[in-house]
Design an enzyme around this catalytic site. Structure first.
Site, PDB file in Angstrom:
ATOM      1  N   SER A   1      12.292   7.517 -20.058  1.00 46.65           N
ATOM      2  CA  SER A   1      11.621   8.016 -21.252  1.00 46.65           C
ATOM      3  C   SER A   1      12.333   9.229 -21.858  1.00 46.65           C
ATOM      4  CB  SER A   1      10.169   8.334 -20.892  1.00 46.65           C
ATOM      5  OG  SER A   1       9.390   8.576 -22.022  1.00 46.65           O
TER       6      SER A   1
ATOM      7  N   ASP B   1      25.640   9.451 -27.331  1.00 43.46           N
ATOM      8  CA  ASP B   1      25.990   8.904 -28.644  1.00 43.46           C
ATOM      9  C   ASP B   1      26.686   9.925 -29.533  1.00 43.46           C
ATOM     10  OD1 ASP B   1      24.936   6.510 -27.928  1.00 43.46           O
ATOM     11  OD2 ASP B   1      23.376   6.441 -29.463  1.00 43.46           O
TER      12      ASP B   1
ATOM     13  N   LYS C   1      12.734   2.882 -20.262  1.00 40.15           N
ATOM     14  CA  LYS C   1      11.452   2.961 -20.974  1.00 40.15           C
ATOM     15  C   LYS C   1      11.713   3.501 -22.377  1.00 40.15           C
ATOM     16  CE  LYS C   1       6.839   5.007 -20.961  1.00 40.15           C
ATOM     17  NZ  LYS C   1       6.980   5.706 -22.248  1.00 40.15           N
TER      18      LYS C   1
END
Length: 442
Positions: free
Chosen positions: A292, A303, A317
């Site tokens: 999460s 990224d 998740k």
């Protein structure tokens, strides 16, 4: 990931005032009312004819829980006790053993054991099954009941029976309950590297990370060679804290976006100017227990090419739960959106793939112990773009860098191979010759 959103809705009142516009809508409503009539028929039969008398509150709560359980593993109804329990966990202060658990086919399964708690000190691991508490079988009960039994007065003991995949027989552990005051952030200096260990994303995690960065620089007296952000076995927490932690290492760009059921229901969150680490190299450690909010941080820094992610594939998740109050003491914890990393990836089911796969060689069970992830939960949300990781994870070719056994590492004084590897990687980076950039005049 959890988003506490306290808001009232006038939906029921609005529906009562709006006339049905079409016959098809009326037909849908009529079908719904027929189903509700059937529900009431069952309710009346049960309360009138069940072998033992059951109070109405128990029946209604069971019906609500059943409805939400049919959606996904993370939506749930919170009564007064559950509401206070959840608040205590997000505040980072509660009594118990320090376990994050889920229910799977009637059995209690461990997602993570929080660091420096009775559970972690006893050696409980993600993927373990808890079958008995003080000799009483847990199978068939609810998750709330199991959690309630594991909590209790600090100082009291609890015997739990563990079934661990890869072991032939169950084994018992006796744990002493404590007041679990989770420090969401801890830090230390190893050589010339700052290590920031984030255990949970509770209300003060972002501030704790910024304080850790300042503390590391002050301890060293200079800028460190780099930072290791340890997110292993971190089950997640508050969305705003995941954004704040990511922002501490970024000075621009998107951190995360969340998307609801409608195409235009998109919220994006961006980093503010200013990198607290002044561009120092960063390594993020993740494992199968990183879920999460942990995956938001790892995905954002990966990224944005701000960090190298090491360790094992994370939990996967990628959904957002919103807390919708129903009264002063009850609330609905409902999955309302999916979240995406800056490049548009959904980590639902697939998780975050590390840039460098580093096994935990210091754990003697690491080869045999199955990894438990979101994709193993029943009724989990499906990610249509999920990447099949089975080929990579089943690759039995030995990496020449990772041939040491846990016994050999213990003789070398290495208790945590993944952390040791990350620290040494950062130290090696500082010794690389710097590339000189030639300047061009006009």
């Amino acid at each position: 990931m959890f988003r506490p959103l306290f808001r009232a809705t006038a939906l029921a009142s609005a529906l009562a005032l709006v006339p049905l516009a079409t016959s098809s809508l009326a037909a849908v409503d009529n079908d719904t009312y027929k189903e509700l009539d059937q529900f009431m028929n069952v309710f009346e039969r049960v309360r009138a004819e069940y072998v033992d008398k059951v109070d109405d509150k128990t029946l209604i709560k069971g019906a609500i829980n059943g409805m939400l359980a049919s959606l996904d593993p993370h939506s749930s109804f919170l009564d007064a006790t559950d509401f206070q329990s959840m608040k205590a966990q997000t505040d980072g202060n509660y009594g118990g053993l320090g376990l994050t658990v889920s229910m799977e086919d009637g059995a209690v399964k461990v997602i993570a054991a929080s660091e420096d708690t009775p559970a972690s000190r006893a050696g409980i691991k993600a993927g373990d099954y808890i079958t008995h508490l003080n000799g009483e079988l847990l199978y068939g009960g609810t998750l709330d009941e199991a959690v309630e039994e594991m909590r209790g007065k600090p100082g009291t003991t609890l015997k739990i029976t563990i079934v661990r995949p890869g072991r032939d027989k169950p084994f018992d552990l006796t744990l002493t309950r404590e007041v679990i005051e989770l420090k969401p952030v801890k830090w230390e200096v190893k050589g010339d590297v700052g290590v920031i260990n984030i255990n949970a994303f509770s209300k003060n995690t972002g501030a704790g990370v910024r304080a850790a960065i300042m503390g590391i620089e002050k301890s060293l007296g200079h800028k460190p060679a780099g930072y290791v952000v340890d997110l292993r076995s971190n089950p997640g927490g508050l969305l705003d804290q995941a954004i704040e932690v990511s922002d501490a290492f970024l000075d621009h760009g998107e951190i995360v976006s969340q998307r609801g059921r409608e195409k235009n229901d998109i919220e994006r969150y961006y980093a503010k100017p200013g990198d607290d680490t002044h561009g120092a190299p960063v390594i993020v450690l993740v494992d199968a227990g990183s879920a999460s909010a942990s995956e938001i941080v790892a995905g954002a820094l990966q990224d944005q090419h701000r960090a190298i992610v090491m360790g094992e594939r994370s939990f996967g998740k990628g959904s957002v739960q919103t807390l919708l109050p129903l009264s002063q003491t009850t609330a609905l914890r409902l999955t309302t959106a999916r979240y995406y990393t800056p490049s548009g990836r959904s980590v639902q089911e697939g998780g975050i793939e590390p840039d460098v796969l580093v096994p935990q060689l210091s754990d003697p069970d690491y080869k045999d112990r199955p990894r438990f992830r979101e994709a193993d939960l029943r009724r989990h949300l499906i990610n249509q773009a999920k990447v099949d990781n089975s080929i990579l994870e089943d690759d039995v070719k030995e990496d020449p860098r990772f041939r040491l056994t846990s016994e050999q590492l213990e003789k070398q004084g290495v208790k945590d191979f993944q952390l040791d590897y990350a620290v040494k990687t950062l130290e090696r980076l500082t010794k690389l010759p710097q590339v000189q950039t030639a300047s061009r005049g006009k």
